[in-house]
Scaffold this motif. Sequence first.
Motif, PDB file in Angstrom:
ATOM      1  N   ASP A 107     -18.553   4.412   8.638  1.00 15.39           N
ATOM      2  CA  ASP A 107     -18.292   3.027   9.038  1.00 15.39           C
ATOM      3  C   ASP A 107     -17.457   2.300   7.998  1.00 15.39           C
ATOM      4  N   VAL A 108     -17.767   2.517   6.733  1.00 12.26           N
ATOM      5  CA  VAL A 108     -17.016   1.863   5.651  1.00 12.26           C
ATOM      6  C   VAL A 108     -15.568   2.346   5.656  1.00 12.26           C
ATOM      7  N   LEU A 109     -15.365   3.655   5.801  1.00  8.36           N
ATOM      8  CA  LEU A 109     -14.000   4.201   5.871  1.00  8.36           C
ATOM      9  C   LEU A 109     -13.244   3.628   7.062  1.00  8.36           C
ATOM     10  N   GLY A 110     -13.900   3.574   8.214  1.00  8.02           N
ATOM     11  CA  GLY A 110     -13.253   3.023   9.410  1.00  8.02           C
ATOM     12  C   GLY A 110     -12.811   1.586   9.212  1.00  8.02           C
ATOM     13  N   ARG A 111     -13.674   0.774   8.597  1.00  6.80           N
ATOM     14  CA  ARG A 111     -13.308  -0.632   8.348  1.00  6.80           C
ATOM     15  C   ARG A 111     -12.130  -0.735   7.390  1.00  6.80           C
ATOM     16  N   GLN A 112     -12.171   0.026   6.291  1.00 10.52           N
ATOM     17  CA  GLN A 112     -11.108  -0.081   5.297  1.00 10.52           C
ATOM     18  C   GLN A 112      -9.791   0.487   5.824  1.00 10.52           C
ATOM     19  N   THR A 145       0.842  -1.182   0.000  1.00 10.19           N
ATOM     20  CA  THR A 145       0.000   0.000   0.000  1.00 10.19           C
ATOM     21  C   THR A 145       0.883   1.240   0.000  1.00 10.19           C
ATOM     22  N   THR A 146       0.405   2.293  -0.603  1.00  7.07           N
ATOM     23  CA  THR A 146       1.126   3.556  -0.604  1.00  7.07           C
ATOM     24  C   THR A 146       1.079   4.118   0.808  1.00  7.07           C
ATOM     25  N   PRO A 147       2.236   4.467   1.374  1.00  9.68           N
ATOM     26  CA  PRO A 147       2.219   5.002   2.746  1.00  9.68           C
ATOM     27  C   PRO A 147       1.490   6.338   2.811  1.00  9.68           C
ATOM     28  N   LEU A 148       0.859   6.579   3.939  1.00  7.03           N
ATOM     29  CA  LEU A 148       0.127   7.818   4.152  1.00  7.03           C
ATOM     30  C   LEU A 148       1.050   8.888   4.731  1.00  7.03           C
ATOM     31  N   ALA A 149       0.619  10.129   4.674  1.00  2.00           N
ATOM     32  CA  ALA A 149       1.418  11.251   5.167  1.00  2.00           C
ATOM     33  C   ALA A 149       1.323  11.405   6.680  1.00  2.00           C
ATOM     34  N   PHE A 150       0.619  10.506   7.343  1.00  2.00           N
ATOM     35  CA  PHE A 150       0.438  10.571   8.789  1.00  2.00           C
ATOM     36  C   PHE A 150       0.311   9.146   9.305  1.00  2.00           C
ATOM     37  N   ALA A 151       0.636   8.960  10.591  1.00  4.84           N
ATOM     38  CA  ALA A 151       0.608   7.618  11.182  1.00  4.84           C
ATOM     39  C   ALA A 151      -0.667   7.342  11.955  1.00  4.84           C
ATOM     40  N   SER A 152      -1.403   8.394  12.311  1.00  6.01           N
ATOM     41  CA  SER A 152      -2.650   8.193  13.053  1.00  6.01           C
ATOM     42  C   SER A 152      -3.725   9.111  12.487  1.00  6.01           C
ATOM     43  N   LEU A 153      -4.971   8.638  12.580  1.00  5.96           N
ATOM     44  CA  LEU A 153      -6.086   9.345  11.962  1.00  5.96           C
ATOM     45  C   LEU A 153      -7.330   9.155  12.811  1.00  5.96           C
ATOM     46  N   ASN A 154      -8.180  10.169  12.800  1.00  2.00           N
ATOM     47  CA  ASN A 154      -9.500  10.069  13.408  1.00  2.00           C
ATOM     48  C   ASN A 154     -10.525  10.294  12.309  1.00  2.00           C
ATOM     49  N   ARG A 184      -5.223  -1.145   7.285  1.00  6.34           N
ATOM     50  CA  ARG A 184      -3.889  -0.665   6.902  1.00  6.34           C
ATOM     51  C   ARG A 184      -2.917  -0.869   8.064  1.00  6.34           C
ATOM     52  N   PRO A 185      -1.797  -1.529   7.808  1.00  2.00           N
ATOM     53  CA  PRO A 185      -0.837  -1.766   8.893  1.00  2.00           C
ATOM     54  C   PRO A 185      -0.073  -0.507   9.303  1.00  2.00           C
ATOM     55  N   ASP A 186      -0.047   0.516   8.446  1.00  2.17           N
ATOM     56  CA  ASP A 186       0.740   1.721   8.726  1.00  2.17           C
ATOM     57  C   ASP A 186      -0.076   2.837   9.371  1.00  2.17           C
ATOM     58  N   LEU A 187      -1.315   2.539   9.789  1.00  6.40           N
ATOM     59  CA  LEU A 187      -2.193   3.588  10.295  1.00  6.40           C
ATOM     60  C   LEU A 187      -2.902   3.134  11.559  1.00  6.40           C
ATOM     61  N   LYS A 188      -2.989   4.040  12.529  1.00 11.20           N
ATOM     62  CA  LYS A 188      -3.750   3.782  13.754  1.00 11.20           C
ATOM     63  C   LYS A 188      -4.931   4.736  13.782  1.00 11.20           C
ATOM     64  N   LEU A 189      -6.109   4.208  14.074  1.00  5.36           N
ATOM     65  CA  LEU A 189      -7.300   5.030  14.230  1.00  5.36           C
ATOM     66  C   LEU A 189      -7.418   5.407  15.707  1.00  5.36           C
ATOM     67  N   LEU A 190      -7.386   6.709  15.980  1.00  5.79           N
ATOM     68  CA  LEU A 190      -7.384   7.197  17.360  1.00  5.79           C
ATOM     69  C   LEU A 190      -8.477   8.234  17.565  1.00  5.79           C
ATOM     70  N   ALA A 191      -8.627   8.664  18.811  1.00  6.54           N
ATOM     71  CA  ALA A 191      -9.556   9.748  19.136  1.00  6.54           C
ATOM     72  C   ALA A 191      -9.040  11.044  18.519  1.00  6.54           C
ATOM     73  N   ALA A 192      -9.927  12.001  18.294  1.00  2.34           N
ATOM     74  CA  ALA A 192      -9.577  13.242  17.601  1.00  2.34           C
ATOM     75  C   ALA A 192      -8.434  13.999  18.282  1.00  2.34           C
ATOM     76  N   LYS A 193      -8.390  14.001  19.612  1.00  2.00           N
ATOM     77  CA  LYS A 193      -7.351  14.752  20.325  1.00  2.00           C
ATOM     78  C   LYS A 193      -5.976  14.103  20.196  1.00  2.00           C
ATOM     79  N   GLU A 194      -5.935  12.794  19.953  1.00  2.00           N
ATOM     80  CA  GLU A 194      -4.663  12.068  19.905  1.00  2.00           C
ATOM     81  C   GLU A 194      -4.145  11.866  18.482  1.00  2.00           C
ATOM     82  N   ALA A 195      -4.988  12.009  17.476  1.00  2.00           N
ATOM     83  CA  ALA A 195      -4.609  11.699  16.096  1.00  2.00           C
ATOM     84  C   ALA A 195      -3.869  12.866  15.438  1.00  2.00           C
ATOM     85  N   GLU A 196      -2.972  12.520  14.516  1.00  4.26           N
ATOM     86  CA  GLU A 196      -2.252  13.535  13.745  1.00  4.26           C
ATOM     87  C   GLU A 196      -3.178  14.264  12.785  1.00  4.26           C
ATOM     88  N   ALA A 197      -4.152  13.540  12.237  1.00  7.01           N
ATOM     89  CA  ALA A 197      -5.058  14.119  11.244  1.00  7.01           C
ATOM     90  C   ALA A 197      -6.495  13.711  11.554  1.00  7.01           C
TER      91      ALA A 197
END
Length: 173
Positions: A47-52, A28-37, A56-69
């Motif tokens: 929901d579909v975006l969250g599942r997809q 997969t093409t790496p993203l410009a950030f490591a965490s996302l909300n 991704r192994p290079d991305l962590k889904l976090l709360a809005a205050k903790e995420a880079e983007a």
Amino acid sequence: MTPRLLIPAGLALLLSACGFHLRGLGATTPLAFASLNVTAPAGGLGDVLGRQLSLRPDLKLLAAKEAEAVLAVENEAMDKQILTVNKSGRVTEYQLIYRARFSLRQGAVERIPSTELTLRRDYSFDENNVLGKEAEEQILVRDMRSDAAQQIIRRLAALKPAAAPYTPVPAAQ
């Protein structure tokens, strides 16, 4: 090896040598950030975006205050228009129009301004098979959401990493 086996083996070798792979497989093409909300209304595209994105192994889904983007799905809407009618005035085809508006903020910077995606699907309608056509419509809606999510993820992958703020280096004395 017999010639019957050589031809398919050769074609498979050629396809793999050119870098061909099915969508969703391979690197997969790496993203410009490591965490996302992902901020979205309950159900639907969020929901579909969250599942997809969770795959991704290079991305962590976090709360809005903790995420880079923060990826915000601002709204999504489904419209159904009559495409064709027969000579007796009965509908024979519909067009489904799916619209989704999203934006991406990384810190204080708006990386993707509010953008609208529009997807269209046509399908024939048969009044003798109403239940089957309703099921087909639901499948088309689900597929359009999935396509919209893939388009958004490709746009996220196309972003370059945010440039670090310039800090001048003091001159050596």
